[in-house]
Design a protein around this motif. Structure first.
Motif, mmCIF file in Angstrom:
data_model
loop_
_atom_site.group_PDB
_atom_site.id
_atom_site.type_symbol
_atom_site.label_atom_id
_atom_site.label_comp_id
_atom_site.label_asym_id
_atom_site.label_seq_id
_atom_site.Cartn_x
_atom_site.Cartn_y
_atom_site.Cartn_z
ATOM 1 N N ARG A 257 0.842 -1.189 0.000
ATOM 2 C CA ARG A 257 0.000 0.000 0.000
ATOM 3 C C ARG A 257 0.877 1.238 0.000
ATOM 4 O O ARG A 257 2.025 1.212 0.443
ATOM 5 C CB ARG A 257 -0.973 0.002 1.176
ATOM 6 N N GLN A 258 0.287 2.319 -0.482
ATOM 7 C CA GLN A 258 1.048 3.562 -0.582
ATOM 8 C C GLN A 258 0.144 4.752 -0.358
ATOM 9 O O GLN A 258 -0.958 4.842 -0.921
ATOM 10 C CB GLN A 258 1.723 3.664 -1.949
ATOM 11 N N VAL A 259 0.647 5.655 0.462
ATOM 12 C CA VAL A 259 -0.003 6.939 0.716
ATOM 13 C C VAL A 259 0.778 7.997 -0.044
ATOM 14 O O VAL A 259 2.022 7.936 -0.092
ATOM 15 C CB VAL A 259 -0.019 7.237 2.228
ATOM 16 N N PRO A 260 0.114 8.971 -0.633
ATOM 17 C CA PRO A 260 0.848 10.019 -1.378
ATOM 18 C C PRO A 260 1.952 10.638 -0.533
ATOM 19 O O PRO A 260 1.739 10.995 0.629
ATOM 20 C CB PRO A 260 -0.243 11.030 -1.703
ATOM 21 N N GLY A 261 3.124 10.733 -1.134
ATOM 22 C CA GLY A 261 4.255 11.338 -0.459
ATOM 23 C C GLY A 261 5.063 10.382 0.400
ATOM 24 O O GLY A 261 6.076 10.779 0.985
ATOM 25 N N LYS A 262 4.614 9.118 0.478
ATOM 26 C CA LYS A 262 5.333 8.135 1.283
ATOM 27 C C LYS A 262 5.740 6.937 0.429
ATOM 28 O O LYS A 262 5.194 6.712 -0.652
ATOM 29 C CB LYS A 262 4.472 7.668 2.458
#
Length: 115
Positions: A38-43
């Motif tokens: 999973r990925q969160v914007p900016g991470k």
């Protein structure tokens, strides 16, 4: 070439559940392992769970006890059952497949958990 298609994402309230699916298509002989990230914007993209061809599973500490990864070998399909969802689980979830010697990624499916 292998294409992975995720589905099952959406908006859910905290404490709720979702089930993600990842269906591969293309020239598949054997998928050695499948994972969810999973990925969160900016991470950076974050590992969530993995399952091998013999059914062995592994989870990130952040989801252990809440998420369950499973696999239908006949369909080469992998699932991620997500229970007790938290706002921190909000991310784009990506499916990953290891088909030696290559790896493949899906396009991602958005999961949003509201508080």
């Amino acid at each position: 070439q292998v294409e992975l298609v995720e589905s099952g994402g959406g908006l859910v309230q905290a404490g709720g559940s979702l089930r993600l699916s990842c269906v591969p298509s293309g020239s598949i002989v054997t998928i050695n392992a499948m994972r969810w990230y999973r990925q969160v914007p900016g991470k950076q993209r974050e590992y969530v769970a993995a399952i091998t061809s013999d059914g062995s599973t592994n989870y990130a500490d952040s989801v252990k006890g809440r998420f369950t990864i499973s696999r239908d070998n006949a369909k080469n399909t992998v699932y991620l059952q997500m229970n007790s969802l938290k706002p921190d689980d909000t991310a784009v979830y990506y499916c990953y497949a290891l088909v030696l010697p290559r790896v493949y990624w899906g396009q991602g499916t958005q999961v949003t958990v509201s508080s």
